[in-house]
Design a protein around this motif. Structure first.
Motif, mmCIF file in Angstrom:
data_model
loop_
_atom_site.group_PDB
_atom_site.id
_atom_site.type_symbol
_atom_site.label_atom_id
_atom_site.label_comp_id
_atom_site.label_asym_id
_atom_site.label_seq_id
_atom_site.Cartn_x
_atom_site.Cartn_y
_atom_site.Cartn_z
ATOM 1 N N LYS A 268 -58.127 -28.847 -34.620
ATOM 2 C CA LYS A 268 -59.272 -28.099 -34.782
ATOM 3 C C LYS A 268 -60.586 -28.812 -34.973
ATOM 4 O O LYS A 268 -61.765 -28.804 -34.289
ATOM 5 C CB LYS A 268 -59.533 -27.397 -36.379
ATOM 6 C CG LYS A 268 -58.511 -26.030 -36.309
ATOM 7 C CD LYS A 268 -58.714 -25.541 -37.662
ATOM 8 C CE LYS A 268 -58.002 -26.261 -38.747
ATOM 9 N NZ LYS A 268 -57.720 -25.307 -40.186
ATOM 10 N N ALA A 269 -60.255 -30.213 -35.486
ATOM 11 C CA ALA A 269 -61.715 -31.073 -35.276
ATOM 12 C C ALA A 269 -62.015 -31.536 -34.095
ATOM 13 O O ALA A 269 -63.062 -31.699 -33.772
ATOM 14 C CB ALA A 269 -61.427 -32.222 -36.387
ATOM 15 N N ALA A 270 -60.964 -31.580 -33.188
ATOM 16 C CA ALA A 270 -61.447 -32.135 -31.918
ATOM 17 C C ALA A 270 -62.214 -31.057 -31.293
ATOM 18 O O ALA A 270 -63.136 -31.387 -30.472
ATOM 19 C CB ALA A 270 -60.023 -32.649 -31.328
ATOM 20 N N CYS A 271 -61.596 -29.882 -31.170
ATOM 21 C CA CYS A 271 -62.283 -28.923 -30.512
ATOM 22 C C CYS A 271 -63.645 -28.572 -31.041
ATOM 23 O O CYS A 271 -64.695 -28.301 -30.368
ATOM 24 C CB CYS A 271 -61.263 -27.330 -30.544
ATOM 25 S SG CYS A 271 -59.653 -27.606 -29.801
ATOM 26 N N LEU A 272 -63.774 -28.577 -32.283
ATOM 27 C CA LEU A 272 -64.894 -28.367 -32.954
ATOM 28 C C LEU A 272 -66.115 -29.448 -32.599
ATOM 29 O O LEU A 272 -67.442 -29.228 -33.008
ATOM 30 C CB LEU A 272 -64.870 -28.090 -34.598
ATOM 31 C CG LEU A 272 -64.315 -26.923 -34.960
ATOM 32 C CD1 LEU A 272 -63.804 -26.649 -36.370
ATOM 33 C CD2 LEU A 272 -64.992 -25.604 -34.404
ATOM 34 N N ALA B 117 -55.742 -43.253 -35.603
ATOM 35 C CA ALA B 117 -56.396 -43.537 -36.758
ATOM 36 C C ALA B 117 -57.700 -42.845 -36.901
ATOM 37 O O ALA B 117 -58.965 -43.505 -36.722
ATOM 38 C CB ALA B 117 -56.957 -45.145 -36.221
ATOM 39 N N THR B 118 -57.429 -41.671 -37.450
ATOM 40 C CA THR B 118 -58.576 -40.838 -37.796
ATOM 41 C C THR B 118 -58.081 -40.120 -39.110
ATOM 42 O O THR B 118 -56.988 -39.963 -39.454
ATOM 43 C CB THR B 118 -58.976 -39.565 -36.807
ATOM 44 O OG1 THR B 118 -57.816 -38.709 -36.640
ATOM 45 C CG2 THR B 118 -59.370 -40.221 -35.545
ATOM 46 N N ARG B 119 -59.080 -39.604 -40.022
ATOM 47 C CA ARG B 119 -58.750 -38.949 -41.105
ATOM 48 C C ARG B 119 -58.007 -37.725 -40.949
ATOM 49 O O ARG B 119 -57.145 -37.620 -41.671
ATOM 50 C CB ARG B 119 -60.043 -38.525 -42.023
ATOM 51 C CG ARG B 119 -59.917 -38.010 -43.196
ATOM 52 C CD ARG B 119 -61.067 -37.539 -43.953
ATOM 53 N NE ARG B 119 -62.191 -36.639 -43.240
ATOM 54 C CZ ARG B 119 -61.383 -35.322 -43.364
ATOM 55 N NH1 ARG B 119 -60.555 -34.827 -43.955
ATOM 56 N NH2 ARG B 119 -62.256 -34.530 -42.316
ATOM 57 N N ALA C 35 -60.994 -45.923 -39.422
ATOM 58 C CA ALA C 35 -60.170 -44.590 -39.190
ATOM 59 C C ALA C 35 -61.136 -43.524 -39.718
ATOM 60 O O ALA C 35 -61.002 -42.917 -40.942
ATOM 61 C CB ALA C 35 -59.046 -44.409 -40.221
ATOM 62 N N PRO C 36 -62.259 -43.174 -39.025
ATOM 63 C CA PRO C 36 -63.205 -42.331 -39.284
ATOM 64 C C PRO C 36 -62.803 -40.690 -39.104
ATOM 65 O O PRO C 36 -61.471 -40.679 -38.786
ATOM 66 C CB PRO C 36 -64.308 -42.698 -38.305
ATOM 67 C CG PRO C 36 -63.438 -42.913 -37.013
ATOM 68 C CD PRO C 36 -62.389 -43.707 -37.665
ATOM 69 N N ASP C 37 -63.448 -39.909 -39.630
ATOM 70 C CA ASP C 37 -63.234 -38.460 -39.461
ATOM 71 C C ASP C 37 -63.377 -38.367 -37.698
ATOM 72 O O ASP C 37 -64.143 -38.833 -37.132
ATOM 73 C CB ASP C 37 -63.933 -37.563 -40.321
ATOM 74 C CG ASP C 37 -65.269 -37.453 -40.271
ATOM 75 O OD1 ASP C 37 -65.919 -37.565 -39.272
ATOM 76 O OD2 ASP C 37 -66.022 -37.187 -41.353
ATOM 77 N N VAL C 38 -62.743 -37.107 -37.307
ATOM 78 C CA VAL C 38 -63.013 -36.824 -35.776
ATOM 79 C C VAL C 38 -64.399 -36.543 -35.339
ATOM 80 O O VAL C 38 -64.896 -37.029 -34.428
ATOM 81 C CB VAL C 38 -62.327 -35.671 -35.359
ATOM 82 C CG1 VAL C 38 -62.526 -35.330 -34.092
ATOM 83 C CG2 VAL C 38 -60.480 -36.046 -35.512
ATOM 84 N N ALA C 39 -64.962 -35.877 -36.082
ATOM 85 C CA ALA C 39 -66.565 -35.505 -35.773
ATOM 86 C C ALA C 39 -67.427 -36.877 -35.556
ATOM 87 O O ALA C 39 -68.184 -37.270 -34.508
ATOM 88 C CB ALA C 39 -67.068 -34.724 -36.668
ATOM 89 N N LEU D 111 -68.225 -41.951 -29.674
ATOM 90 C CA LEU D 111 -67.691 -42.003 -28.385
ATOM 91 C C LEU D 111 -68.770 -41.342 -27.444
ATOM 92 O O LEU D 111 -69.105 -42.019 -26.159
ATOM 93 C CB LEU D 111 -66.496 -41.265 -28.091
ATOM 94 C CG LEU D 111 -65.253 -41.906 -28.722
ATOM 95 C CD1 LEU D 111 -64.131 -40.886 -28.857
ATOM 96 C CD2 LEU D 111 -64.838 -43.138 -28.241
ATOM 97 N N ALA D 112 -69.603 -40.347 -27.838
ATOM 98 C CA ALA D 112 -70.597 -39.623 -27.165
ATOM 99 C C ALA D 112 -71.768 -40.838 -26.584
ATOM 100 O O ALA D 112 -72.282 -40.802 -25.706
ATOM 101 C CB ALA D 112 -71.100 -38.491 -27.718
#
Length: 322
Positions: A30-34, A208-210, A293-297, A303-304
């Protein structure tokens, strides 16, 4: 290059959060898609088809709510085995179609029947290929995309550098190409495009993400270790894959004296209670770029920024005589 508008138009970044055994949770997907990238869910992570449906429903609800609010919602992918019994395969594909899955990922086996059935249901199919022979078979099966799994990746990675593998596949395949192997930065995502790929696959970086389902000790190991702490060997699962030497020592294995590999994907040659991926952990060479290890957002935002900076790097124009 070939990335359908139905996929490209929903991406903030040409990146794919790879479906990972035991690691990819519905929360990670979900986090990746969002965040505006493709999120991949492995079917095998769900213990039953009922749990799989519940996960898909949960993910779909979150993505639909985001779209209704005008927010980003990247494509959804599911990794589905091609060798499932006919009725089971049909049931799983029906659920994927019902909950708006965009891409079916085929990691092993002949993708021909899976491709036909998935495409009849309106979904794209991307097949993994660790070499040109597998890429040719995938192309012959009519897949929409090929994930070129090159050297340096985690899990069951290939041994061919993407510098050679991507251009060779592009020369014989006009569909979508995904570069996989040691991608942990936005600059690497841009490099994938320059080589001829349409998307970059990121696995280890998203462990390595939350939101990932990895053990806390696993995430910390990715932060603490470096490239020299990754070994590519068939001694663990019977198939050549990349493993963390620190995780070997953690379960009593000596990385310099590994047991002879047993039959494919059996564990009888390992110490009692040791199971690959569950308490013996994999990682790619991109580990050298992981420091948190941050959250995905937050990670996708980073990365962007790196990707945009790489796009702005001027081309070398060469020496000119005065």
């Amino acid at each position: 290059m070939s990335l359908p508008p139905s996929i490209a138009g929903r991406l903030r970044l040409p990146a794919f959060c790879a479906p990972m055994f035991l690691v990819s949770t519905p929360e990670l997907v979900k986090a990746a898609c969002l965040s505006g990238i493709i999120g991949g869910l492995p079917r095998q992570n769900a213990r039953s088809i009922e749990q799989f449906e519940a996960w898909l429903a949960d993910i779909r609800l979150a993505l639909d709510v985001a779209r209704d609010q005008g927010a980003a919602a990247g494509p959804l992918a599911v990794n589905l085995a091609s060798n499932l019994p006919t009725e089971e395969l049909a049931a799983n594909l029906a659920l994927c179609a019902r909950y708006g899955v965009d891409i079916i990922v085929n990691a092993t086996g002949d993708p021909t029947e899976l491709t036909k059935r998935a495409r009849d249901a309106g979904m794209l199919v991307y097949a993994d290929a660790v070499n040109l022979r597998f890429a040719e078979k995938a192309a012959s099966a009519g897949v929409d995309g090929i994930t070129a799994v090159g050297a340096g990746g985690g899990g069951h990675s290939g041994v061919i550098t993407p510098l050679a593998l991507i251009p060779k596949i592009r020369a014989m395949f006009s569909g979508t190409i995904v570069l996989a192997g040691a991608v942990s930065s936005g600059a690497a995502i841009r490099a994938a495009e320059i080589l001829g790929a349409d998307l970059a696959y990121l696995g280890t970086r998203f462990i390595a993400t939350r939101e990932s389902g990895a053990d806390t000790a696993y995430k910390q190991m990715l932060i603490d270790e470096d490239i020299v702490g990754v070994v590519h060997t068939a001694a663990i699962s019977g198939v050549a894959a990349s493993w963390l030497t620190a995780s070997m020592r953690r379960v009593g294995l000596d990385p310099d004296a590994l047991p002879a590999p047993g039959p494919r994907l059996t564990h009888g040659h390992l110490p009692a209670g040791v199971k690959p991926w569950r308490n013996l952990w994999s990682a790619g060479q991109g580990i050298g770029l992981i420091a948190d290890a941050p959250d995905v957002a937050e990670l996708v935002e980073r990365l962007a920024g790196e990707y945009e900076a790489a796009c702005d790097v001027p081309a070398f124009r060469g020496w000119k005589a005065s």
